[in-house]
Enzyme design. Structure first.
Site, mmCIF file in Angstrom:
data_model
loop_
_atom_site.group_PDB
_atom_site.id
_atom_site.type_symbol
_atom_site.label_atom_id
_atom_site.label_comp_id
_atom_site.label_asym_id
_atom_site.label_seq_id
_atom_site.Cartn_x
_atom_site.Cartn_y
_atom_site.Cartn_z
ATOM 1 N N THR A 137 -11.993 3.760 -5.551
ATOM 2 C CA THR A 137 -12.574 4.048 -6.867
ATOM 3 C C THR A 137 -14.007 3.551 -6.965
ATOM 4 O O THR A 137 -14.713 3.879 -7.901
ATOM 5 C CB THR A 137 -11.738 3.388 -7.985
ATOM 6 O OG1 THR A 137 -11.668 1.978 -7.741
ATOM 7 C CG2 THR A 137 -10.322 3.949 -8.008
ATOM 8 N N ASN A 191 2.685 2.432 -12.408
ATOM 9 C CA ASN A 191 3.021 1.208 -13.137
ATOM 10 C C ASN A 191 4.506 1.106 -13.460
ATOM 11 O O ASN A 191 5.033 0.003 -13.634
ATOM 12 C CB ASN A 191 2.165 1.102 -14.401
ATOM 13 C CG ASN A 191 0.723 0.762 -14.077
ATOM 14 O OD1 ASN A 191 0.452 0.072 -13.098
ATOM 15 N ND2 ASN A 191 -0.213 1.247 -14.887
ATOM 16 N N SER A 235 -6.276 -6.455 -10.125
ATOM 17 C CA SER A 235 -6.696 -5.715 -8.937
ATOM 18 C C SER A 235 -7.925 -6.396 -8.364
ATOM 19 O O SER A 235 -8.778 -6.882 -9.114
ATOM 20 C CB SER A 235 -7.023 -4.267 -9.319
ATOM 21 O OG SER A 235 -7.782 -3.642 -8.302
ATOM 22 N N GLY A 285 -14.515 -5.282 -10.728
ATOM 23 C CA GLY A 285 -15.290 -6.494 -10.956
ATOM 24 C C GLY A 285 -14.547 -7.555 -11.738
ATOM 25 O O GLY A 285 -14.593 -8.741 -11.400
ATOM 26 N N GLN A 290 -8.514 -3.688 -16.181
ATOM 27 C CA GLN A 290 -7.794 -2.452 -16.491
ATOM 28 C C GLN A 290 -6.461 -2.361 -15.759
ATOM 29 O O GLN A 290 -5.426 -2.077 -16.368
ATOM 30 C CB GLN A 290 -8.662 -1.237 -16.140
ATOM 31 C CG GLN A 290 -7.968 0.082 -16.432
ATOM 32 C CD GLN A 290 -8.862 1.284 -16.168
ATOM 33 O OE1 GLN A 290 -10.060 1.147 -15.960
ATOM 34 N NE2 GLN A 290 -8.289 2.469 -16.163
ATOM 35 N N GLU A 296 11.089 -22.271 -6.189
ATOM 36 C CA GLU A 296 11.874 -21.962 -4.993
ATOM 37 C C GLU A 296 11.222 -20.851 -4.183
ATOM 38 O O GLU A 296 11.275 -20.868 -2.951
ATOM 39 C CB GLU A 296 13.298 -21.567 -5.383
ATOM 40 C CG GLU A 296 14.182 -22.736 -5.763
ATOM 41 C CD GLU A 296 15.612 -22.294 -6.005
ATOM 42 O OE1 GLU A 296 16.362 -22.150 -5.032
ATOM 43 O OE2 GLU A 296 15.963 -22.074 -7.182
ATOM 44 N N ASN A 317 -2.163 0.973 -4.214
ATOM 45 C CA ASN A 317 -1.867 2.229 -4.903
ATOM 46 C C ASN A 317 -1.398 3.320 -3.951
ATOM 47 O O ASN A 317 -0.559 4.145 -4.310
ATOM 48 C CB ASN A 317 -3.092 2.707 -5.683
ATOM 49 C CG ASN A 317 -3.315 1.914 -6.957
ATOM 50 O OD1 ASN A 317 -2.393 1.293 -7.466
ATOM 51 N ND2 ASN A 317 -4.529 1.928 -7.470
#
Length: 452
Positions: A177, A226, A138, A142, A11, A252, A204
């Site tokens: 979360t 985002n 993230s 999971g 997500q 580089e 976050n």
């Protein structure tokens, strides 16, 4: 042509990807349906780095969106950009990873690995000179932890000489979360240590604070976060996509920023980060921008760079920037007593300068500015992120809380201890690298420590 394939996992990775591709389209003059907008296309841009051109003149992102359950990808399929993406480059399963690294890595995710790698091979076959991969994920969930780790391991085998740069969202100090985030994060980082080339660390909480303090958004949502991530990615990749007097490519970044394979976790920062309302009150000259990217408040991860030392950094300027101004600004930074550098690294800065002005989307909170500066830096203070994560892991694991959920998915309990020991060694690595003594550094390597 030096193509980059972008992979968005879970997500967080997919939702960040939506904003990134919206901005990339705007910067390269590509409409929502993939057609080229001749009036806004920039002559200096090489959109082939990120887009492939189809037979009918339609441009398709060189990307892959993968999730173990369909809801997030379905929202992309129904978005205003639904005609932009190739349908075969959006892959979903039928059941999610349930915030469980082991489900993403050993059971549900394992079943999706081959189809994902096959699709990546096809995208790579359509490239003439592939630079590498950018991976968005993230480590708290999971899929983003377990499946992303599994895929990065496989990429190391399938594309051993291609650079893998990840934008990795770590759990925030105050925002959780899932109760098992510390497990997922430690297990995933253990894998990234061995198989990834560069990890740009995001969290976050840091980006929430930027939204509130810099962009004056009282209640930021994930879309706002985002937007910040997409602007940072745009700035970091600008010299990969536009011609400039001093350009930097993916290899580089790796050569200049990573002294040892394990020490590849980077801080990122961007300036200016100001709202449309405040734009009139800011001068935004090169000296001010350069100073700003070293400030803790502009970092995309919660740590204080002044508590550590800089090993190396890449500064990317774009817009109305003169090379001499950059040279003077960097000299000024080097002279500041509160910005410290390790004394064993011969060259602390890699500079990129590009004339392409920053682009902002109509719904963005960012002000339209004439110039900007982004920095990726290797600073020993990044260990603060791992210290917090390890402490939370220890609280859970001392009681063996929730361990059975992972073991029941085919994971060995010994992997918890192995991963935690690896992270403890990483903390020690950063402590030793911050040492001012070259002799101590030499002795650390002679003793065969973990920096190899």
């Amino acid at each position: 042509m030096r193509e980059i394939i972008n992979i968005h996992i879970g997500q967080a990775g997919i939702q960040a990807g939506e904003q990134v591709w919206s901005l990339m389209c705007a910067e390269h003059g590509i409409n929502q349906d993939g057609t080229r907008n001749s009036t806004s296309a920039n002559g200096n841009s090489d959109c082939s780095v990120l887009f492939s051109e189809g037979s009918r003149g339609k441009y398709v992102p060189r990307n892959l969106m993968v999730d173990l359950e369909p809801s997030v990808v379905d929202s992309v399929r129904n978005s205003s950009y639904k005609e932009l993406y190739h349908p075969a480059q959006m892959i979903t399963g039928r059941e999610d990873a349930a915030n469980n690294f082991a489900r993403g890595h050993y059971t549900v995710g394992k079943d999706m690995l081959d189809v994902t790698v096959d699709r990546l091979r096809k995208i790579a076959d359509n490239c003439t000179s592939l630079q590498g991969f950018q991976i968005f994920h993230s480590v708290g969930g999971g899929t983003g932890s377990g499946f992303a780790s599994l895929l990065v391991e496989r990429l190391s085998v399938e594309f051993p000489k291609k650079c893998k740069l990840s934008y990795t969202v770590y759990p925030s100090p105050q925002l959780a979360t899932s109760v098992v985030e510390p497990y997922n994060s430690v297990l995933s980082t253990h894998s990234l240590l061995e198989h990834n080339d560069i990890s740009v660390v995001l969290d976050n909480q840091a980006i929430y604070d930027i939204c509130k303090q810099r962009l004056k958004i009282e209640r930021a949502n994930y879309r706002n976060l985002n937007h910040v991530i997409s602007q940072t990615v745009s700035a970091i990749t600008c010299s990969l996509r536009f011609s400039g007097s001093l350009n930097v490519d993916m290899n580089e970044y790796q050569t200049n920023l990573v002294p040892y394979p394990r020490i590849h976790f980077m801080l990122s920062s961007l300036a200016p980060m100001i709202s449309r309302q405040e734009n009139y009150y800011h001068e935004n000259n090169v000296a001010e921008l350069t100073s700003s990217v070293f400030e803790a408040d502009n970092m995309m991860a919660k740590c204080n760079p002044r508590d550590g030392k800089y090993i190396a950094s890449c500064l990317m300027y774009r817009g109305d920037v003169v090379n001499k101004e950059v040279t003077d600004a960097v000299k000024n930074v080097k002279s500041k007593a509160n910005i410290q550098f390790v004394d064993w690294s011969p060259c602390a800065f890699k500079i990129g300068v590009n004339s392409q002005k920053p682009t902002v989307l109509p719904d963005s909170e960012f002000a339209q500015v004439e110039r900007s500066c982004a920095m990726i830096s290797n600073n020993t203070a990044i260990s603060q992120v791992f210290e917090r994560m390890n402490d939370k892991f220890d609280l859970l694991y001392a009681k063996r809380a929730y361990v059975h959920h992972f073991v029941s998915e085919g994971m060995e309990e010994g992997e918890f201890a192995e991963a935690r020991e690896d992270l403890a060694a990483l903390e020690k690595d950063y402590t030793e690298l911050a040492s001012n003594s070259v002799n101590e550094e030499d002795s650390m390597l002679d003793e065969g420590e973990t920096l190899n």
